[in-house]
Enzyme design. Structure first.
Site, PDB file in Angstrom:
ATOM      1  N   LYS A  78      -7.802  -0.227  11.350  1.00  9.31           N
ATOM      2  CA  LYS A  78      -7.202  -0.771  10.118  1.00  9.31           C
ATOM      3  C   LYS A  78      -5.960   0.037   9.763  1.00  9.31           C
ATOM      4  O   LYS A  78      -4.943  -0.500   9.343  1.00  9.31           O
ATOM      5  CB  LYS A  78      -8.229  -0.735   8.979  1.00  9.31           C
ATOM      6  CG  LYS A  78      -7.787  -1.438   7.705  1.00  9.31           C
ATOM      7  CD  LYS A  78      -7.034  -0.555   6.741  1.00  9.31           C
ATOM      8  CE  LYS A  78      -6.628  -1.302   5.477  1.00  9.31           C
ATOM      9  NZ  LYS A  78      -5.803  -0.493   4.577  1.00  9.31           N
TER      10      LYS A  78
ATOM     11  N   ASP B 282       3.011 -14.328  11.984  1.00  5.75           N
ATOM     12  CA  ASP B 282       1.694 -14.815  11.582  1.00  5.75           C
ATOM     13  C   ASP B 282       0.751 -13.608  11.612  1.00  5.75           C
ATOM     14  O   ASP B 282       0.215 -13.235  12.663  1.00  5.75           O
ATOM     15  CB  ASP B 282       1.254 -15.907  12.575  1.00  5.75           C
ATOM     16  CG  ASP B 282      -0.129 -16.459  12.274  1.00  5.75           C
ATOM     17  OD1 ASP B 282      -0.886 -15.817  11.533  1.00  5.75           O
ATOM     18  OD2 ASP B 282      -0.450 -17.537  12.816  1.00  5.75           O
TER      19      ASP B 282
ATOM     20  N   GLU C   8       0.847  -1.214   0.000  1.00  2.63           N
ATOM     21  CA  GLU C   8       0.000   0.000   0.000  1.00  2.63           C
ATOM     22  C   GLU C   8       0.870   1.248   0.000  1.00  2.63           C
ATOM     23  O   GLU C   8       1.717   1.427   0.892  1.00  2.63           O
ATOM     24  CB  GLU C   8      -0.930  -0.011   1.221  1.00  2.63           C
ATOM     25  CG  GLU C   8      -1.896   1.165   1.198  1.00  2.63           C
ATOM     26  CD  GLU C   8      -2.992   1.088   2.269  1.00  2.63           C
ATOM     27  OE1 GLU C   8      -3.355  -0.028   2.699  1.00  2.63           O
ATOM     28  OE2 GLU C   8      -3.481   2.157   2.665  1.00  2.63           O
TER      29      GLU C   8
ATOM     30  N   HIS D  61      -1.585   9.834  -2.044  1.00  2.00           N
ATOM     31  CA  HIS D  61      -1.559   8.640  -2.902  1.00  2.00           C
ATOM     32  C   HIS D  61      -1.306   9.002  -4.365  1.00  2.00           C
ATOM     33  O   HIS D  61      -0.944   8.151  -5.153  1.00  2.00           O
ATOM     34  CB  HIS D  61      -2.909   7.907  -2.841  1.00  2.00           C
ATOM     35  CG  HIS D  61      -3.130   7.201  -1.551  1.00  2.00           C
ATOM     36  ND1 HIS D  61      -4.371   6.798  -1.130  1.00  2.00           N
ATOM     37  CD2 HIS D  61      -2.275   6.813  -0.585  1.00  2.00           C
ATOM     38  CE1 HIS D  61      -4.265   6.202   0.033  1.00  2.00           C
ATOM     39  NE2 HIS D  61      -3.009   6.197   0.391  1.00  2.00           N
TER      40      HIS D  61
END
Ligand code: MEV
Length: 422
Positions: free
Chosen positions: A262, A278, A84, A376
């Site tokens: 998130k 993990d 990302e 972005h």
């Protein structure tokens, strides 16, 4: 090239990737072999087959360096594996602001995990509970036989609890082992121990053991990170107030809270992936912990001090290991751990919590000011330029023109390229 061992990297992004790697080589004392593995970033088929089944290839994700991190007064270069865009730049930016006020203070509570044994069809609950508790020392001793190395290092099964559980198939008993996993993630150790003591639990309780397995709700493996962020460096009092509003939004609404978390996990998982953790266990632990009280909560909390500076605190479970699993066998994970220079799992967890806090600060600051899309745009425009056929210096040129003219599209990139005769 490195004159001073610092993680404060100014305009690191402007260097060629060769120069960046040279900096990291000196910072972390990497060997030629490690440099070459990082550059080739492929897995040997043999290594891949030792990790998974039916292997046909591998999947690569870029690793970048989270810069500027000062954590518990120590400088870190932080390898982050993520596809990302803006995540690493945002974390580095958050860390830069924290750094001017002393950086992050982080503390891991330790490495305790919980293994659960489910028992059904109990003839007498009270008797079963008493008998199991009376045999606690014997059960712990038996469990610890499965982890002699962990025991010799002071870890292992330390405690046992029993609770009665109401289920839609009748009451059951849950026997829980609390295991100090030290520098291991601990999933396998807990599973081994649970399976080892299952027959003893069955015979002591007179019930039927249904399963024995680790719990990923690692509420005994918490880490906290806190940092002070200068009001002026954040952009002034209005930004601070807006971040506090954003904090309240996340606290009051689960639809926002989960996106807030998130963003934190963007950084935490990127370090986790780079160091061979993990990442599913990390995610499961975090989101279940966030909903523990029956209401989904953000992992961070924000307040202003009397001078109007912002104080951020993050608390979350972080289940990681520096011994065992991919962290020990994946060649790139091993190099990333070397770059980090952590002494074990608790320190790695402290680093990851600090990255999570920096990530959250940067996301909130961007959201309440210019929004997140602008950041972005550069990479997005570059990707469009490349897909339209731009190569070399034309990538920068075409994407720069598209951003300036606010016309970012494949067709426009094609048109610009044809005007250049490319
Ligand atoms: C995007 O990957 C993460 C953010 O949505 C996090 C947030 O909203 O706080 C920017």
């Amino acid at each position: 090239m490195v004159t001073e061992r610092t993680s404060r990297l100014s305009e690191f992004y402007k260097l060629s990737n060769k120069k960046r790697l040279e900096f990291v080589r000196e910072f972390a004392n990497l060997t030629d072999q490690e440099i070459s593995s990082l550059q080739n970033f492929g897995l040997e088929m043999g290594d891949a087959e030792r990790m998974s089944e039916n292997v046909v290839g591998g999947f690569s994700v870029p690793i970048g360096i989270g810069a500027n991190f000062l954590i518990n007064k120590k400088d870190y270069l932080i390898p982050m594996a993520t596809e990302e865009s803006s995540v690493i730049a945002a974390a580095s930016n958050g860390a830069k602001i924290a750094r001017s006020r002393g950086g992050f203070i982080a503390k891991s509570q330790g490495s305790q995990m919980r293994a659960q044994i489910q028992v059904a069809n109990l003839p007498d609950f009270n008797r079963a509970e008493v008998t199991i508790i009376e045999s606690k020392d014997f059960i712990l001793k038996t469990a610890n036989k499965r982890a002699p190395t962990l025991n010799s290092l002071g870890g292992g099964a330390k405690d046992l609890k029993v609770r009665r559980l109401r289920t839609d198939r009748g009451d059951m008993l849950v026997v829980e082992l609390f295991v100090d996993c030290q520098d291991a993630m601990g999933g396998n150790t807990c599973n081994n121990m649970a399976e080892e003591i299952a027959p003893i639990v069955a015979s002591l309780s007179g019930g039927r053991v249904v399963m024995g397995v680790v719990s990923n709700l690692a509420s005994e493996r918490l880490v906290t990170a806190t940092a002070l962020f200068d009001k002026e460096a954040l952009g002034g009092g209005k930004i601070v107030e807006a971040i506090l509003d954003a904090d309240s939004f996340a606290r009051s609404d689960p639809y926002r809270g989960v996106t807030h978390n998130k963003g934190i996990m963007n950084g935490v998982v990127a370090v986790g992936l780079a160091t061979g953790q993990d990442t599913r266990a990390l995610e499961a632990g975090v989101h279940s912990y966030a909903s523990l009280g029956g209401r989904y909560r953000p992992l961070t909390s924000w307040k202003a001090n009397e001078k109007g500076d912002l104080i951020g605190t993050l608390e979350m479970p972080i289940v990681v290991g520096t011994i065992g699993g991919a962290s020990t066998v994946h060649p790139i994970a091993k190099i990333c751990l070397k770059i980090l220079g952590v002494s074990g799992a608790p320190e790695l967890a402290e680093v990851m919590a600090s990255v999570g806090l920096a990530q959250n600060l940067a996301a909130l600051r961007a959201l309440v000011s210019e929004g997140i899309q602008k950041g972005h745009m550069r990479l997005h425009a570059q990707n469009i330029a490349i897909s339209a056929g731009a190569t070399g210096p034309l990538v920068e040129e075409i994407s720069g023109t598209m951003i300036r003219e606010e016309k970012i599209s494949f067709n426009y990139a094609k048109k610009l390229l044809s005007e250049k005769g490319a």
